[in-house]
Design an enzyme around this catalytic site. Structure first.
Site, PDB file in Angstrom:
ATOM      1  N   LEU A 107      36.574  -0.025  38.955  1.00  0.00           N
ATOM      2  CA  LEU A 107      37.194  -1.349  38.996  1.00  0.00           C
ATOM      3  C   LEU A 107      38.685  -1.196  39.293  1.00  0.00           C
ATOM      4  CD1 LEU A 107      35.355  -3.022  36.015  1.00  0.00           C
ATOM      5  CD2 LEU A 107      35.192  -3.678  38.427  1.00  0.00           C
ATOM      6  N   ASP A 165      44.298   6.578  39.339  1.00  0.00           N
ATOM      7  CA  ASP A 165      43.304   5.883  38.517  1.00  0.00           C
ATOM      8  C   ASP A 165      42.106   6.779  38.235  1.00  0.00           C
ATOM      9  OD1 ASP A 165      42.266   3.911  36.921  1.00  0.00           O
ATOM     10  OD2 ASP A 165      41.422   2.747  38.561  1.00  0.00           O
ATOM     11  N   LYS A 167      51.226  -1.980  29.924  1.00  0.00           N
ATOM     12  CA  LYS A 167      50.083  -2.280  30.774  1.00  0.00           C
ATOM     13  C   LYS A 167      49.453  -3.608  30.405  1.00  0.00           C
ATOM     14  CE  LYS A 167      46.713  -1.617  33.635  1.00  0.00           C
ATOM     15  NZ  LYS A 167      46.073  -0.532  34.350  1.00  0.00           N
ATOM     16  N   HIS A 193      46.665  -4.675  35.779  1.00  0.00           N
ATOM     17  CA  HIS A 193      45.306  -4.638  36.335  1.00  0.00           C
ATOM     18  C   HIS A 193      45.077  -6.038  36.902  1.00  0.00           C
ATOM     19  CE1 HIS A 193      41.048  -3.151  36.489  1.00  0.00           C
ATOM     20  NE2 HIS A 193      40.913  -4.441  36.758  1.00  0.00           N
ATOM     21  N   HIS A 201      43.879   8.010  33.569  1.00  0.00           N
ATOM     22  CA  HIS A 201      43.221   7.908  32.262  1.00  0.00           C
ATOM     23  C   HIS A 201      42.923   9.324  31.794  1.00  0.00           C
ATOM     24  CE1 HIS A 201      42.512   3.556  32.731  1.00  0.00           C
ATOM     25  NE2 HIS A 201      42.493   3.877  34.017  1.00  0.00           N
ATOM     26  N   ALA A 253      32.473   1.908  34.649  1.00  0.00           N
ATOM     27  CA  ALA A 253      33.339   1.885  35.833  1.00  0.00           C
ATOM     28  C   ALA A 253      34.373   2.987  35.720  1.00  0.00           C
ATOM     29  CB  ALA A 253      34.033   0.532  35.935  1.00  0.00           C
ATOM     30  N   ARG A 308      42.021   9.956  28.521  1.00  0.00           N
ATOM     31  CA  ARG A 308      41.069   9.876  27.397  1.00  0.00           C
ATOM     32  C   ARG A 308      41.609  10.594  26.160  1.00  0.00           C
ATOM     33  NH1 ARG A 308      39.249   5.826  30.375  1.00  0.00           N
ATOM     34  NH2 ARG A 308      37.568   6.343  31.822  1.00  0.00           N
ATOM     35  N   HIS A 317      46.377   0.054  41.445  1.00  0.00           N
ATOM     36  CA  HIS A 317      45.161   0.339  42.211  1.00  0.00           C
ATOM     37  C   HIS A 317      44.734  -0.821  43.099  1.00  0.00           C
ATOM     38  CE1 HIS A 317      43.624  -1.712  38.689  1.00  0.00           C
ATOM     39  NE2 HIS A 317      43.640  -0.642  37.926  1.00  0.00           N
ATOM     40  N   HIS A 326      49.315   6.605  37.582  1.00  0.00           N
ATOM     41  CA  HIS A 326      48.244   5.861  36.889  1.00  0.00           C
ATOM     42  C   HIS A 326      47.071   6.804  36.645  1.00  0.00           C
ATOM     43  CE1 HIS A 326      45.672   2.002  36.433  1.00  0.00           C
ATOM     44  NE2 HIS A 326      44.913   3.034  36.079  1.00  0.00           N
TER      45      HIS A 326
HETATM   46  C1  NCD Z   1      39.125   2.543  34.089  1.00  0.00           C
HETATM   47  C2  NCD Z   1      38.601   3.259  32.848  1.00  0.00           C
HETATM   48  O1  NCD Z   1      37.471   3.750  32.874  1.00  0.00           O
HETATM   49  O2  NCD Z   1      39.351   3.357  31.870  1.00  0.00           O
HETATM   50  N1  NCD Z   1      38.030   2.311  34.984  1.00  0.00           N
HETATM   51  C3  NCD Z   1      38.110   2.105  36.308  1.00  0.00           C
HETATM   52  O3  NCD Z   1      37.078   1.818  36.933  1.00  0.00           O
HETATM   53  N2  NCD Z   1      39.238   2.224  36.959  1.00  0.00           N
HETATM   54  C4  NCD Z   1      39.814   1.303  33.699  1.00  0.00           C
HETATM   55  C5  NCD Z   1      40.618   0.687  34.811  1.00  0.00           C
HETATM   56  O4  NCD Z   1      41.635   1.229  35.236  1.00  0.00           O
HETATM   57  O5  NCD Z   1      40.214  -0.384  35.288  1.00  0.00           O
HETATM   58 ZN    ZN Z   2      42.970   2.596  35.533  1.00  0.00          ZN
END
Ligand code: NCD
Ligand code: ZN
Length: 368
Positions: free
Chosen positions: A234, A262, A114, A151, A24, A278, A26, A189, A22
């Site tokens: 989050l 995450d 997802k 999520h 991100h 977040a 970007r 998460h 998991h």
């Molecule tokens: C994630 C994000 O910024 O894309 N933020 C986070 O706090 N984990 C989104 C997510 O996984 O909830």
């Molecule tokens: Zn995430």
């Protein structure tokens, strides 16, 4: 996993190369700045689709996968790009067609899909408001063996933010698993003892990822000496009893729990704001961060299962053939610690400024 002392006598561990289930990554300049941190440690990564606009089609996922690999090639070289496999996910909306998911899965583009409850987190507005509207999608995924990544937080404003995961399990996850008994589900998460218990007692089709930050911090950390935006994510960190339950689960050897960082980078300016985003950027030292927890729990022998074996087994993918070596650091009382701010090259004139998780701290392990 094998252990050899290094020449200086410190512990040195070699384990099967891990994956991140998991992350991100970007897009654009930020992608180029951060992708090397993930690829340095992990062979594969499940890449979250919450871009703007979200990844909802096979064509978008293919394009994004190419951008990830070319950003990695630009930042870390062709060899690094050849060793790293981004595993793409589809972002479930109420209008996505089961046929699109099925085709993407058959063509090896979509590894999983997802589910973001609409409004639950960053870029989740296009997510699902009513689970009943995606029944055909879930039935299709169940039939073709495509994992659903959730999520797990309700968005009902009447529910206290610290209770949103536990309430989601009762209100939505339990009935969903009953409606789709063959569907593979990853509760992403997890942050509560409630989720740990639910996954432990749930069917074999249910597993969970655990982040490094939820193993290290409880909700007090958000207010330690002042407001700490870099520790806001989050689902938000919970009470200490929940952190302890997560540490026990991660280090237990139970194959239902595996690594998912995450890692969610937001530029420093977007975090340090009157309405900060977040997300915690933990990719730079992710494996070291987990190793520290496993070491503290006297369970370093369980790290390989959590990081490198349970995930691929659940997804039905081969284990990585190669290895990674970590070495214990000798504590340095005068040491400066990890950098407080990273200024990462990204192909533009302005570097991406990000505060990493563990900024200023010393960790007890490092990846060689
Ligand atoms: C994630 C994000 O910024 O894309 N933020 C986070 O706090 N984990 C989104 C997510 O996984 O909830
Ligand atoms: Zn995430």
């Amino acid at each position: 996993m094998s252990e050899f002392p290094s020449s200086s006598g410190t512990r040195r561990l070699t384990l099967r190369r891990p994956d991140d289930w998991h992350v991100h990554l970007r897009d654009g300049a930020l992608l180029q700045a951060v992708v090397g941190h993930t690829a340095r440690q992990f062979a594969r990564a499940i890449v979250m689709p919450n871009l703007k606009p979200p990844i909802t089609s096979v064509a978008q996922a293919r394009g994004y996968r190419e951008r990830i690999l070319s950003a990695l090639e630009r930042s870390a070289g062709a060899e690094a790009a050849a060793r790293f496999t981004p595993l793409m996910t589809a972002y479930l909306t109420e209008t996505i067609e089961p046929a699109e998911l099925e085709r993407g899965h058959a063509e090896g583009v979509f590894t999983a899909a997802k589910l973001y409850p609409a409004g639950a987190t960053t870029n989740s507005d296009a997510g699902v408001r009513d689970l009943a509207r995606i029944t055909a999608v879930l039935t299709c995924m169940e039939r073709i063996g495509m994992p659903l990544l959730i999520h797990g937080e309700v968005t009902d404003p009447a529910v206290d933010i610290f209770d949103r995961e536990a309430v989601f399990i009762e209100r939505h996850l339990k009935p969903l698993l009953e409606r789709h008994p063959q569907l593979k589900v990853v509760l992403e998460h997890i942050t509560t003892a409630d989720a740990v218990r639910f996954v432990e007692q749930g069917p074999a089709t249910l597993a969970a990822t655990i982040t490094p930050h939820h193993l290290h911090i409880n909700r007090n950390a958000l207010f330690q000496g002042g407001l700490r935006p870099d520790l806001y994510c989050l689902p938000v960190a919970k009470r200490e009893q929940h952190r302890l339950a997560l540490r026990a689960a991660a280090t237990s050897g139970n194959p239902k729990f595996f690594l998912g960082t995450d890692s969610a980078p937001h530029l420093r300016a977007a975090k340090e704001s009157s309405c900060g985003c977040a997300g915690i950027y933990n990719a730079p030292y992710a494996l070291e961060s987990y190793a520290q927890v496993f070491g503290e729990e006297n369970a370093i022998d369980q790290l390989e299962g959590f990081a490198s074996i349970h995930g691929p087994r659940f997804y039905g993918l081969p284990l990585n053939p190669d290895t990674i070596t970590i070495e214990q650091n000798t504590p340095d009382p005068d040491g400066a610690g990890l950098p407080a701010l990273l200024e990462l090259a990204n192909g533009t004139d302005q570097p991406s400024r990000l505060v990493p998780f563990h900024a200023g701290e010393q960790l007890s392990w490092r990846v060689l």
